[in-house]
Each structure stands twice: as C-alpha cells, then as structure tokens.
Design a protein around this motif. Structure first.
Motif, short mmCIF file in Angstrom:
data_model
loop_
_atom_site.label_atom_id
_atom_site.label_comp_id
_atom_site.label_asym_id
_atom_site.label_seq_id
_atom_site.Cartn_x
_atom_site.Cartn_y
_atom_site.Cartn_z
N GLU A 86 11.85 -5.41 -3.76
CA GLU A 86 11.17 -6.15 -2.70
C GLU A 86 10.73 -5.23 -1.56
OE1 GLU A 86 10.32 -9.57 -2.05
OE2 GLU A 86 10.51 -9.68 -4.24
N PHE A 87 11.37 -4.08 -1.42
CA PHE A 87 10.95 -3.13 -0.39
C PHE A 87 9.62 -2.47 -0.75
CE2 PHE A 87 15.51 -3.27 0.62
CZ PHE A 87 15.44 -3.43 2.00
N PHE A 88 9.20 -2.59 -2.00
CA PHE A 88 7.94 -2.00 -2.46
C PHE A 88 6.90 -3.07 -2.82
CE2 PHE A 88 11.47 0.74 -3.61
CZ PHE A 88 11.09 1.95 -3.05
N PRO A 91 -4.70 1.65 -2.63
CA PRO A 91 -3.79 1.82 -3.76
C PRO A 91 -2.41 1.26 -3.40
CG PRO A 91 -4.13 3.92 -2.67
CD PRO A 91 -5.08 2.95 -2.02
N ARG A 92 -1.76 0.68 -4.38
CA ARG A 92 -0.49 0.00 -4.12
C ARG A 92 0.56 0.39 -5.16
NH1 ARG A 92 -0.94 -4.46 -0.80
NH2 ARG A 92 -3.05 -4.98 -0.12
N HIS A 93 1.81 0.15 -4.80
CA HIS A 93 2.90 0.33 -5.76
C HIS A 93 2.69 -0.66 -6.92
CE1 HIS A 93 5.70 3.02 -3.68
NE2 HIS A 93 5.44 2.37 -2.55
N PRO A 94 2.80 -0.20 -8.16
CA PRO A 94 2.80 -1.15 -9.30
C PRO A 94 4.19 -1.77 -9.42
CG PRO A 94 2.99 1.10 -10.10
CD PRO A 94 2.83 1.20 -8.60
N PRO A 143 0.83 -1.21 0.00
CA PRO A 143 0.00 0.00 0.00
C PRO A 143 0.86 1.25 0.00
CG PRO A 143 -0.87 -1.61 1.54
CD PRO A 143 0.44 -2.14 1.08
N SER A 144 0.43 2.24 -0.77
CA SER A 144 1.22 3.46 -0.91
C SER A 144 0.32 4.64 -1.26
CB SER A 144 2.28 3.27 -2.01
OG SER A 144 2.96 4.48 -2.29
N ASP A 145 0.81 5.86 -0.98
CA ASP A 145 0.08 7.06 -1.36
C ASP A 145 0.83 7.84 -2.44
OD1 ASP A 145 2.21 7.95 0.11
OD2 ASP A 145 1.04 9.19 1.49
N VAL A 146 1.79 7.19 -3.15
CA VAL A 146 2.47 7.87 -4.26
C VAL A 146 1.45 8.16 -5.36
CG1 VAL A 146 4.70 6.83 -3.75
CG2 VAL A 146 3.15 5.68 -5.33
#
Length: 283
Positions: free
Chosen positions: A234-236, A183-186, A167-170
């Motif tokens: 892998e961190f994302f 929403p997640r990192h693609p 999950p991310s807010d980018v």
C-alpha cells in the motif's frame, strides 16, 4: 518531481487486450479467466493435500474428496458475491447510494479481497456446520490454496491496467494507459509476487512439514502474511481516487482493512502454539 527524462525512461506497458477471446458476441476477459484458473488450481491443490492423511491431525483429513468437490461451488459464490459487495461497501458506497444500479455495473467497478474473504468465511461457516467438519481445519485447507487466486487476480489487474501504483522513477516504473503521463510502480505485480507466489510457497512448505496438524496455525499465518504484504505494498499503490488517504495522512483503506486481519492472524498463530505446548505438557 519527476523529470521529462524520467517519463522516457519508463518501461513500456504491455498493451494486452483485456478480452482473451471472443465467441460470436460473447467476450471472455482475462479477469474472468483469472478467477476460473485460481479456483480450479486451488481445488486441485486442496485435493492433493486431502489425499495425504499424514499431514493432518490423527492422520484424518477434515474433508473427503467428495466434500471438497461440493465446497468449491460455495467458495466460488462467496468469493464473487463477497468481493463485489465488499468493493461497494468499502470503496464505492457513495456512488452506489447516488446510483443503486451501479451495483450491477461489474464492468465499471471492482472486487475487494477483504469482501471476498468475508464471503468465503460465511460459506465456510455454513458448509462446516452443515457437514459437521472441523471449522479451523477447513479454514487451514482454504488458507493453503487461497494465494493461488490472489496471484492470478493481481495478474489480471495488471493486464487490465488498473490498481496501479504511485508515481515513481524506479527503473521498472510503467506509464499505465489510465494512469496519466507519469511512470508508476507496477504495484499489481508486487502484490502478485508477495500475496500470491511467496505466500503460497511458504504455506505449502509449512503444510507439508506437518503444520496442518495444529488447527488454526496455517490460517493465522495466511492472515498475518497477507495483511503484512498488503500493508507493505500500500505504500507503493495509488489509493482509490474516491477515497484518497484516510485521516488526512498516509493511511489507506487497504491498510485499514488489513490491520484487523493482521491481529486476528497473529492471535490464531499464538493460540495454536499455546495449544501445542499445553498438549505436549499433558503428554
């Protein structure tokens, strides 16, 4: 914690049908086409490298064009069989033990890059010995073109809406259909860019600058480059749910499998530098 506004700000996931086209009852998936495209383009680039004897040590390519045509079948078997078995052993072993028929459920499982790498390595060992080919030079040739398959494979993961990120807010985060409301990192696209496109360009430039003359150097750079990119992404990337984080911390299976690859890659690269230095002193 992500807010409701963050959810609305997510980029819409493109609803691409995983089935590219159908012919009667036969359904052709983008995932399968990605494998075909990756192997076909890798074969074409490999043939181009072999047509340039000046790129190789003593101006002698390690394989003939006929041999690389023969090898492509072995490589394809190694990629598919190794990739599937690797996924079972590294990511889904407990479920397969509980239900052995799951081995054949390719529509409800996955493929492991590290497993595919092991399968392809076995194919290379067999083919090189059978045809008396310089093993490290064969490795170098395959390493030059392997990122093509990685690029198409990660794009296929994205089309399938699988292996998404955390999950991310980018601004470019996406809400994947199978990833819940957040929403997640693609992360599939991150891997396609780094493990595929960037690594391919770097290795092609170095190969055409003459680094194929030093056996093992391109292989080492590929292994270290892939492992570094994979560990970074892998961190994302969201860990596989059946495994989660290992050792109760931040380590993932993808990181764990990439660490030996990183060490081996760096070792091969240093070895090639030392061999070149010793050769220069001998002259």
């Amino acid at each position: 914690m992500l807010s409701v506004l963050d959810l609305f700000a997510a980029v819409s996931f493109p609803a691409i049908d995983p089935v590219a086209f159908s012919v009667g009852p036969l359904k052709v998936h983008w995932y399968g086409l990605a494998y075909v495209a990756g192997i076909l383009l890798a074969w074409l680039v490999a043939r181009d490298l072999l047509r340039r004897p000046g790129l190789w040590r003593d101006n002698t390519p390690p394989l003939t064009l006929q041999q690389v045509d023969d090898f492509i079948l072995w490589a394809a078997i190694g990629i598919v069989a190794g990739g599937r078995l690797g996924y079972i052993l590294f990511y889904d072993f407990a479920n397969v033990v509980a239900n052995p028929l799951r081995i054949f459920a390719v529509w409800d499982g996955g493929m492991s890059f590290h497993g595919g790498l092991i399968g392809t390595t076995i194919a290379m060992l067999y083919f090189a010995r059978r045809n008396q080919i310089r093993l490290l030079s064969l490795f170098d040739l395959v390493a030059c073109v392997a990122p093509i398959g990685l690029f198409f494979g990660r794009l296929a993961n994205f089309v399938n809406g699988e292996l998404w990120g955390r999950p991310s807010d980018v601004a470019w985060a996406m809400a994947f259909p199978t990833g819940g409301p957040f929403p997640r990192h693609p992360s599939q696209l991150y891997e396609a860019a780094l493990e595929g496109l960037v690594l391919f360009i770097v290795l092609q430039v170095l190969a055409r600058l003459g680094h194929l003359k030093y056996a093992g150097r391109i292989t080492g750079l590929f292994a270290a480059g892939y492992a570094s990119a994979r560990i970074f992404v892998e961190f994302f990337r969201e860990p596989d749910p059946q495994l989660g984080y290992l050792l109760g911390g931040w380590l993932t299976m993808g990181m764990l499998l990439s660490l030996p690859m990183l060490m081996i890659g760096l070792g091969l690269f240093v070895r090639s530098l030392r061999a070149n230095a010793n050769s220069a002193r001998g002259n």
